[in-house]
Scaffold this motif. Structure first.
Motif, PDB file in Angstrom:
ATOM      1  N   GLY A  45      31.961 -11.901   9.008  1.00 21.99           N
ATOM      2  CA  GLY A  45      32.416 -10.524   8.855  1.00 21.99           C
ATOM      3  C   GLY A  45      31.726  -9.838   7.693  1.00 21.99           C
ATOM      4  N   PRO A  46      32.028  -8.560   7.479  1.00 22.72           N
ATOM      5  CA  PRO A  46      31.383  -7.827   6.380  1.00 22.72           C
ATOM      6  C   PRO A  46      31.862  -8.304   5.021  1.00 22.72           C
ATOM      7  CG  PRO A  46      33.060  -6.469   7.420  1.00 22.72           C
ATOM      8  CD  PRO A  46      32.947  -7.704   8.259  1.00 22.72           C
ATOM      9  N   PHE A  47      30.983  -8.196   4.052  1.00 20.63           N
ATOM     10  CA  PHE A  47      31.332  -8.429   2.654  1.00 20.63           C
ATOM     11  C   PHE A  47      31.041  -7.128   1.920  1.00 20.63           C
ATOM     12  CE2 PHE A  47      30.350  -9.373  -1.745  1.00 20.63           C
ATOM     13  CZ  PHE A  47      31.331 -10.282  -2.111  1.00 20.63           C
ATOM     14  N   ILE A  48      32.078  -6.523   1.362  1.00 16.47           N
ATOM     15  CA  ILE A  48      31.930  -5.232   0.681  1.00 16.47           C
ATOM     16  C   ILE A  48      32.289  -5.406  -0.776  1.00 16.47           C
ATOM     17  CG2 ILE A  48      32.715  -2.839   0.553  1.00 16.47           C
ATOM     18  CD1 ILE A  48      33.198  -2.876   3.493  1.00 16.47           C
ATOM     19  N   SER A  49      31.374  -4.999  -1.651  1.00 17.30           N
ATOM     20  CA  SER A  49      31.588  -5.114  -3.089  1.00 17.30           C
ATOM     21  C   SER A  49      31.636  -3.728  -3.711  1.00 17.30           C
ATOM     22  CB  SER A  49      30.444  -5.928  -3.716  1.00 17.30           C
ATOM     23  OG  SER A  49      30.545  -5.918  -5.126  1.00 17.30           O
ATOM     24  N   GLN A  50      32.668  -3.466  -4.489  1.00 10.76           N
ATOM     25  CA  GLN A  50      32.782  -2.176  -5.171  1.00 10.76           C
ATOM     26  C   GLN A  50      33.169  -2.375  -6.631  1.00 10.76           C
ATOM     27  OE1 GLN A  50      32.210   1.173  -4.255  1.00 10.76           O
ATOM     28  NE2 GLN A  50      32.402   1.231  -6.475  1.00 10.76           N
TER      29      GLN A  50
END
Length: 475
Positions: free
Chosen positions: A199-204
């Motif tokens: 799945g996606p890996f989103i870093s903020q």
């Protein structure tokens, strides 16, 4: 004053008023005539499109701006279709090739059923679009796994083992560590070792979020929620089925932390301006760069959010607490920059390695990497070891360097021979300098780099002094 003059003055007054009003409003206004030539272009629109007003006024719209093949100008479309459109998102490019995204209301203008032109009211959503697009890291693009983590120290092995166990579940994770310890490296490793790896890996980075965009960016927006708002999924929805990393979670304001807590507990989010909840399946990993207890005490983090996020807590030790890993890390970075710079550096000199083991490394692993990169930038092609003279100036006073192969000496052995050993100060100093350099050079097996390192000189500076003092550079 006759009526004609009064009418002209009044028209000029109205024109000045209308221009001032247009330039004060916080939306872009762009109007064209029936041929597509710009007749009105306010300051806000120029700001949104990064344009000079004179480059747009009285010019045809299609001669100034570029549009993708599958899209057309909403202003031109209003002229062609003669229909009003509302809340239409448009992406296009200015005359410098810069991408712009706006949300537009476009209206054709008539007088007595004759088309005079069209006007567009635009809101800038470029920044929000870039923030969302820039934070999505999908399958195959996360760089780090547990094999990427370097460290043979007992404390580091324990941390890695604990993080591997955390990867087996979908529980939330709080990663605690000072700046530069490698928190995102652990977060990506946990994601890639979990069943969410596809799945996606989103870093903020939460500290980088402007306050007026934080909630919209995380939870998304509903069309019409505020001026310019469009239907836009937030990071939670875009991370569905994957992992959302919130870096520096303690920098979020407490009100938003409360909304974040609700999303974590209910596993639903509500877009800004919406009335319904949307279920999401997201594993949240949060990073914090201070002790979480201190963060709670100092009102940097809500206590209930800490308890919710800290189901699994991974404490990454600072570099000063695992100094036995420094030689291994240094060698890793030397190899990295050997590849980047096409160099063949073999390692650290003994003096530099000893000083690295004594240094406190407040910037942690990141500081070590930057220091090695800086040193290798000034090394000569034939130099094989990073010495003291290669280190940036600001570090030299911090790092304690022990001289190598330099026995204690007396001044007498370097005094210039002569009648009663009397010579001018200049001659005596030159003789002493020459003799001392030769002495250190000999004790370092006539190796220029090591000699320069011991003397605290750059290689170039030493070679200059040897030439000046007529020291033969051959043995």
């Amino acid at each position: 004053m006759d009526n004609t003059k009064m009418t002209i003055q009044y028209l000029q007054y109205l024109k000045s008023m209308y221009k001032r009003i247009l330039d004060e409003v916080d939306v872009g206004v762009h109007a064209v005539d029936a041929s597509g030539n710009t007749v009105i272009y306010n300051h806000k629109m120029a700001q949104i499109e990064s344009m000079d007003i004179q480059d747009v006024m009285n010019k045809n719209l299609l001669d100034v701006f570029m549009f993708k093949e599958d899209q057309s100008s909403t202003l031109v479309k209003a002229l062609q279709d003669r229909k009003e459109t509302k809340n239409v998102k448009q992406t296009y490019f200015n005359n410098k090739g810069r991408e712009i995204t706006t949300n537009n209301n476009t209206i054709p203008i008539y007088e007595n059923e004759e088309l005079l032109g069209a006007v567009e009211i635009a809101n800038d959503v470029t920044k929000l679009e870039r923030l969302i697009k820039g934070n999505i890291t999908r399958k195959g693009t996360t760089r780090y796994t547990f094999d990427s983590i370097t460290g043979n120290s007992t404390v580091m092995k324990d941390v890695i083992e604990g993080a591997k166990r955390a990867a087996r579940t979908s529980s939330y994770v709080l990663i605690v560590g000072e700046t530069g310890t490698g928190k995102e490296l652990f977060a990506q490793s946990i994601h890639n070792a979990s069943n969410r790896f596809s799945g996606p890996f989103i870093s903020q980075n939460c500290a980088a979020l402007p306050d007026n965009l934080i909630e919209s960016l995380l939870f998304g927006t509903k069309r019409g929620a505020f001026t310019g708002a469009i239907d836009q999924p937030g990071l939670f929805e875009q991370a569905n089925g994957g992992t959302l990393l919130l870096d520096e979670i303690n920098s979020l304001n407490l009100n938003l932390q409360a909304k974040l807590l609700r999303a974590l507990q209910e596993k639903t989010i509500r877009r800004v301006g919406d009335t319904k909840d949307t279920p999401v399946d997201v594993r949240v990993i949060a990073n914090i760069n201070e002790d979480p207890i201190d963060a709670v005490t100092n009102n940097h983090m809500r206590k209930d959010l800490y308890y919710r996020l800290g189901v699994v807590t991974v404490f990454i030790p600072p570099l000063r607490e695992r100094k036995e890993d420094i030689p291994l890390l240094a060698q890793l970075f030397i190899k990295k920059y050997n590849d980047h710079f096409q160099m063949n550096v073999k390692g650290l000199s003994e003096e530099v390695q000893a000083s690295f083991l004594e240094y406190d490394w407040h910037g942690n692993v990141r500081e070590l990497e930057h220091l090695i990169e800086a040193a290798m930038n000034i090394m000569m092609d034939d130099e094989e070891f990073i010495g003291y003279s290669h280190l940036p100036y600001q570090y030299r006073s911090k790092l304690q360097v022990k001289e190598r192969n330099t026995p204690s000496v007396s001044v007498d052995m370097f005094l210039k021979e002569g009648t009663d050993r009397i010579a001018s100060l200049k001659d005596q100093m030159e003789y002493f300098e020459k003799s001392y350099i030769e002495h250190v050079w000999k004790n370092n097996d006539y190796n220029i780099s090591r000699t320069a390192d011991v003397l605290g000189l750059s290689r170039q500076s030493l070679q200059y002094r040897m030439k000046k003092l007529k020291i033969k550079n051959e043995q």
